[in-house]
Design a protein around this motif. Sequence first.
Motif, PDB file in Angstrom:
ATOM      1  N   ASP A  67      39.344  42.257  26.179  1.00 18.37           N
ATOM      2  CA  ASP A  67      38.999  43.503  26.842  1.00 18.37           C
ATOM      3  C   ASP A  67      40.229  44.270  27.289  1.00 18.37           C
ATOM      4  OD1 ASP A  67      36.307  42.973  26.551  1.00 18.37           O
ATOM      5  OD2 ASP A  67      36.110  42.041  28.524  1.00 18.37           O
ATOM      6  N   HIS A  72      37.543  48.572  30.272  1.00 18.37           N
ATOM      7  CA  HIS A  72      36.664  47.542  30.843  1.00 18.37           C
ATOM      8  C   HIS A  72      36.936  47.343  32.333  1.00 18.37           C
ATOM      9  CE1 HIS A  72      35.006  46.286  26.909  1.00 18.37           C
ATOM     10  NE2 HIS A  72      36.182  46.717  26.484  1.00 18.37           N
ATOM     11  N   TYR A  73      37.784  48.173  32.892  1.00 20.70           N
ATOM     12  CA  TYR A  73      38.006  48.297  34.333  1.00 20.70           C
ATOM     13  C   TYR A  73      38.497  46.997  34.964  1.00 20.70           C
ATOM     14  CZ  TYR A  73      37.357  50.629  38.852  1.00 20.70           C
ATOM     15  OH  TYR A  73      37.565  51.222  40.072  1.00 20.70           O
ATOM     16  N   CYS A  74      39.662  46.556  34.509  1.00 24.07           N
ATOM     17  CA  CYS A  74      40.327  45.424  35.156  1.00 24.07           C
ATOM     18  C   CYS A  74      40.789  45.863  36.538  1.00 24.07           C
ATOM     19  CB  CYS A  74      41.520  44.969  34.308  1.00 24.07           C
ATOM     20  SG  CYS A  74      42.651  43.855  35.153  1.00 24.07           S
ATOM     21  N   ASN A  95      30.623  50.856  32.030  1.00 26.44           N
ATOM     22  CA  ASN A  95      31.104  50.013  30.936  1.00 26.44           C
ATOM     23  C   ASN A  95      30.998  48.534  31.306  1.00 26.44           C
ATOM     24  OD1 ASN A  95      31.726  52.295  29.484  1.00 26.44           O
ATOM     25  ND2 ASN A  95      33.932  52.180  29.831  1.00 26.44           N
ATOM     26  N   ARG A  96      31.340  48.205  32.547  1.00 29.07           N
ATOM     27  CA  ARG A  96      31.244  46.807  32.998  1.00 29.07           C
ATOM     28  C   ARG A  96      29.793  46.330  32.963  1.00 29.07           C
ATOM     29  NH1 ARG A  96      35.547  45.103  36.548  1.00 29.07           N
ATOM     30  NH2 ARG A  96      34.182  43.401  37.186  1.00 29.07           N
ATOM     31  N   ARG A  97      28.870  47.189  33.412  1.00 30.03           N
ATOM     32  CA  ARG A  97      27.447  46.821  33.379  1.00 30.03           C
ATOM     33  C   ARG A  97      26.967  46.621  31.954  1.00 30.03           C
ATOM     34  NH1 ARG A  97      27.226  50.596  37.700  1.00 30.03           N
ATOM     35  NH2 ARG A  97      26.663  52.274  36.258  1.00 30.03           N
ATOM     36  N   ASP A  99      28.833  45.657  29.435  1.00 30.03           N
ATOM     37  CA  ASP A  99      29.398  44.377  28.994  1.00 30.03           C
ATOM     38  C   ASP A  99      28.519  43.217  29.460  1.00 30.03           C
ATOM     39  OD1 ASP A  99      31.544  45.658  27.824  1.00 30.03           O
ATOM     40  OD2 ASP A  99      32.895  45.321  29.515  1.00 30.03           O
ATOM     41  N   TRP A 117      41.294  39.285  29.281  1.00 28.39           N
ATOM     42  CA  TRP A 117      41.919  40.587  29.499  1.00 28.39           C
ATOM     43  C   TRP A 117      43.125  40.747  28.580  1.00 28.39           C
ATOM     44  CZ3 TRP A 117      39.193  44.079  31.758  1.00 28.39           C
ATOM     45  CH2 TRP A 117      38.303  43.745  32.793  1.00 28.39           C
ATOM     46  N   GLU A 218      31.999  37.674  36.653  1.00 24.46           N
ATOM     47  CA  GLU A 218      32.354  37.083  35.376  1.00 24.46           C
ATOM     48  C   GLU A 218      32.079  35.585  35.348  1.00 24.46           C
ATOM     49  OE1 GLU A 218      36.473  37.252  34.466  1.00 24.46           O
ATOM     50  OE2 GLU A 218      37.115  36.489  36.399  1.00 24.46           O
TER      51      GLU A 218
END
Length: 286
Positions: A67, A72-74, A95-97, A99, A117, A218
């Motif tokens: 990602d 993917h908003y790390c 985007n996270r939702r 995923d 990541w 996660e």
Amino acid sequence: MEFWEADDARRRHMARFGRRDTAPELALRRELHSRGRRFFVDRRVSGRCRVRPDLVFPRARVAVFVDGCFWHYCEAHAHLPKANAELWRRKLLANRRRDAQNEAILVSEGWRVLRFWEHGDPAAAATRVEREIDRWDSIARSAGRRAHHGRMDPVIEVVAGVLTRMDGRVLACRRAPGRSAAGQWEFPGGKVERDELPEAALARELHEELAIDVVVGERIDRSTTTVGGTGIDLASYRIQWLSDQPVASSDHDELRWLSPTELADVRWAEPDLPTVRLLQAERPTG
């Protein structure tokens, strides 16, 4: 600049790098290839979602994603544009939702999903992928032997939550007397019911067990351990809770918040040990 203009500019910028064959993906592929591992790339694996994992191991049903930190908003490395930052935050959270939804679909279809990541170490990622493939090989060989002898051990799907405070301590719970594995320590959670997604099962179990509402994050690990002739397929997840810190459990007689160095001070239930080891390996050094 309007949000849609900023979004279009960002997309044009990212398009130069392409959706696949990014540098982090290539680094992981080279590492796995050097270890003799073979795989498919950018292959669709489900008819229920359009997601295409970056690496696919069909026999082991392992799907790997590398990602990008921005899209993917790390939380450690994604820096929101100054213009329309709140709109960008909502977009990236969406985007996270997405995923999480796609991962839940793949897991429900029997896939083991591994996410890394782009800033991570490709060698460490490759080792984790190999561990998952080797675990599948071991289970397949064991199942073959059991089938040859005319018996199959039952498997129970279980989920567990790792609740972590700001000081780095994680919640450990001791099984109450009169319950199976009484006196052993575990992460809170429970059994996944039929037709229930793992994340939904974990949120339900933690509400029933600890009286808290949570956000399931996660996945940390998924491992199968045989206990008393039954396979315990346990998946552990990072958890954020939306209420006060839990103080009691319906299934346990003691709760403790343990630092990484204290995790070895209690007797853990065997299915929880893979997650314990991963948490210990995350401990900062120096």
